[in-house]
Design an enzyme around this catalytic site. Structure first.
Site, short mmCIF file in Angstrom:
data_model
loop_
_atom_site.label_atom_id
_atom_site.label_comp_id
_atom_site.label_asym_id
_atom_site.label_seq_id
_atom_site.Cartn_x
_atom_site.Cartn_y
_atom_site.Cartn_z
N TYR A 52 2.08 -5.61 34.12
CA TYR A 52 3.53 -5.68 33.97
C TYR A 52 4.20 -4.54 34.74
O TYR A 52 3.85 -3.37 34.61
CB TYR A 52 3.95 -5.60 32.50
CG TYR A 52 5.45 -5.41 32.35
CD1 TYR A 52 6.32 -6.47 32.58
CD2 TYR A 52 5.99 -4.17 32.04
CE1 TYR A 52 7.68 -6.31 32.50
CE2 TYR A 52 7.36 -3.99 31.95
CZ TYR A 52 8.21 -5.06 32.17
OH TYR A 52 9.57 -4.90 32.10
N ASN A 194 11.54 4.01 32.41
CA ASN A 194 11.19 3.66 31.03
C ASN A 194 10.98 4.94 30.24
O ASN A 194 9.99 5.64 30.42
CB ASN A 194 9.89 2.84 31.01
CG ASN A 194 10.14 1.35 30.87
OD1 ASN A 194 9.20 0.59 30.77
ND2 ASN A 194 11.39 0.93 30.84
N TYR A 277 35.88 23.90 -4.51
CA TYR A 277 34.57 23.51 -3.97
C TYR A 277 34.34 24.01 -2.55
O TYR A 277 33.21 24.34 -2.17
CB TYR A 277 34.42 21.99 -3.98
CG TYR A 277 34.27 21.37 -5.34
CD1 TYR A 277 34.25 22.14 -6.49
CD2 TYR A 277 34.15 20.00 -5.46
CE1 TYR A 277 34.12 21.56 -7.74
CE2 TYR A 277 34.01 19.40 -6.71
CZ TYR A 277 34.00 20.19 -7.84
OH TYR A 277 33.86 19.60 -9.08
N PHE A 326 9.12 3.22 24.65
CA PHE A 326 10.45 3.55 25.16
C PHE A 326 11.54 3.30 24.13
O PHE A 326 12.70 3.64 24.36
CB PHE A 326 10.74 2.72 26.41
CG PHE A 326 10.46 1.25 26.22
CD1 PHE A 326 11.17 0.47 25.34
CD2 PHE A 326 9.43 0.65 26.94
CE1 PHE A 326 10.90 -0.87 25.16
CE2 PHE A 326 9.16 -0.71 26.78
CZ PHE A 326 9.89 -1.47 25.89
N GLU A 411 14.44 -8.62 25.40
CA GLU A 411 14.63 -7.31 24.77
C GLU A 411 15.68 -7.49 23.67
O GLU A 411 16.85 -7.20 23.85
CB GLU A 411 15.04 -6.29 25.83
CG GLU A 411 13.94 -6.14 26.89
CD GLU A 411 14.37 -5.44 28.16
OE1 GLU A 411 15.51 -4.93 28.20
OE2 GLU A 411 13.58 -5.42 29.12
#
Length: 506
Positions: A52, A194, A277, A326, A411
């Site tokens: 890839y 990446n 406070y 990634f 993706e």
């Protein structure tokens, strides 16, 4: 000189390289790993293995096999097509941090790049050539593709860089620096982009600046306590010890140390039984902010030594694995969590500003004005602080809960981690302005009480701050004062806190 191994980089080393321009070099052991990893890629290419992003297309195009003659063009096309960043560029510090962190990831020997590519990173760092990288456009999964593509462009002699204090075309800067541009080989374009180095670099800068600002916010709050005759009993060790949170106990200890000789603080029952406070709960609130900081610190320290590209080359097993290192979710969560600590540091500071300027809440001159009515004093400074706090609340919305699918749904889940980191840094800058406003008001209050009665530690801080911004003797353009003091808080000497809780200046 910082020696990069890929596995041992510390936050202090990052600070020295980014903030002090310390040079970097490559460890000999890392050099061998890089060479071995590259040989593995070349062997697999020779064997016609399908890998890839090395001899296939990217994302949804992962099923498209690329011919050998087109492999270099594939990598160049990747950089060109992915350089889609928009908006103002990151600062030079962030750009420099991105160079450092990306180099540190590549040298571990899992990325399959040539030694020449890594050396180009080192040349850029050592010659102070910093890529111009637009801030917007990253989804934070598949890595910081757009920002890192702009970084990669500069390594190739394209795009723009910051060099010698100027923004210029990369080709001219490289010529002046005596450097040459790089030509990408198979795998190298993908290895460059990446990764999580944009979000991590922004996170690291935010971490470094927040550590300083948290310490300073404590010093300013201590001065506010004196200006309002605050009750010191609320910082008693027994009280915080039984709660058990270490960061809370540490904050209380530092306040006790800073205010131990103050003649302006009070004991419970002397003027009132207890404070509001925003004074009484400073250790609880700032202690919790320190907890968000420590969580983010832990994740960032892991990520700066992480391998985050894809695919990864495991030479010892002669294996290439496609995965998702990634994906920026760990940093996205860390930055979103840090944002809460930043927001609350500003929130409680703004409430103390209100107590300093509101005549219904103190016995000081209304709005700390030298001539109430004719002159408004700090009235609108509180408005500005309130506006910044409100803006922080909007920016504090978690970016990490959002995801928009990309690459034709290949993706389909992304982190938005770079948005989280960018918003954290924006919030930090807002908070620094709020702390600057509190400091202006606190200084006016202690002057009304008597500077001579201040604790030694807060009096020293007061004198240093007064050298930047003078007392309010009449109305003036306070925007200038806020900006000057905020810049001083950002750039003044690094503060360190020793184990006894005192604040030291180097």
């Amino acid at each position: 000189m910082v020696i990069l191994t890929g596995e041992t980089l510390t936050m202090e080393e990052v600070r020295r390289v980014v903030c002090e321009d310390e040079p970097v070099s490559l460890a000999g052991s890392s050099r061998e790993k890089i060479i071995t990893s590259r040989k593995t890629v070349e062997t697999m290419l020779a064997e016609k293995q399908t890998m890839y992003g090395i001899n296939t297309g990217f994302g949804k195009f992962s099923d498209v096999v690329i011919e050998d003659d087109d492999l270099e063009e594939l990598q160049l096309n990747l950089i060109h097509s992915h350089a889609c960043g928009v908006g103002e560029p990151f600062s030079e510090k962030i750009s420099r941090a991105m160079l450092l962190l990306r180099a540190n990831a590549l040298i571990q020997g899992y990325s399959g790049v040539r030694i020449e590519l890594v050396e180009q990173f080192l040349h850029f760092l050592n010659e102070k050539v910093h890529p111009v990288i637009p801030q917007q456009g990253s989804l934070g999964a598949s890595g910081d593709l757009a920002p890192l593509s702009h970084l990669a462009l500069s390594l190739l002699g394209e795009g723009e860089v910051f060099y010698n204090g100027k923004r210029t075309i990369t080709e001219a800067a490289l010529q002046d620096a005596g450097l040459t541009s790089l030509t990408l080989k198979a795998k190298e374009g993908l290895a460059l982009i990446n990764g999580t180095q944009a979000m991590t670099a922004v996170g690291v800068i935010t971490y470094l600046e927040m550590e300083k600002l948290l310490r300073q916010s404590e010093q300013v709050a201590a001065m506010t306590l004196e200006g309002l005759h605050g009750i010191i009993d609320a910082f008693d060790d027994d009280l915080h010890r039984v709660r058990g949170h270490q960061e809370q106990m540490d904050v209380a200890a530092r306040f006790r140390h800073m205010l131990q000789d103050s003649l302006l603080t009070t004991r419970q029952g002397e003027q009132r039984v207890q404070d509001a406070y925003s004074l009484r709960c400073i250790p609880q609130v700032l202690g919790a902010s320190w907890q968000t900081f420590n969580y983010a610190k832990d994740k960032l320290e892991t990520e700066i030594n992480a391998v985050t590209d894809n695919p990864l080359i495991f030479s010892e097993k002669n294996n290439v694995i496609s995965g998702g290192n990634f994906h920026g979710q760990p940093i996205a969560f860390a930055m979103d969590f840090l944002k809460l600590g930043i927001a609350e540091t500003a929130n409680i500071a703004e409430r103390r500003i209100e107590r300093l300027v509101n005549p219904q809440l103190n016995d000081l001159p209304p709005f700390l004005s030298p001539n109430p009515g004719l002159e408004s004093g700090a009235m609108i400074m509180q408005y500005s602080a309130a506006s910044l706090v409100s803006e922080n609340k909007t920016l504090a919305h978690p970016a990490s809960v959002d995801s928009i699918p990309s690459s034709a749904n290949q993706e389909d889940h992304v982190s938005m981690g770079t948005i989280a980191a960018r918003h954290a840094l924006m919030m930090l800058q807002n908070t620094r302005n709020v702390v600057a406003i509190e400091l202006i008001c606190a200084m006016q209050a202690v002057e009304f009480r008597s500077v001579d009665k201040m604790a030694a530690a807060t009096r020293e801080f007061y004198k240093n701050a007064r050298s930047i911004v003078p007392s309010i003797t009449k109305d003036r353009v306070f925007s200038t004062d806020i900006e000057k003091l905020a810049n001083w808080l950002k750039d003044c000497r690094e503060s360190k806190i020793n184990h006894e809780g005192s604040v030291l200046h180097e």
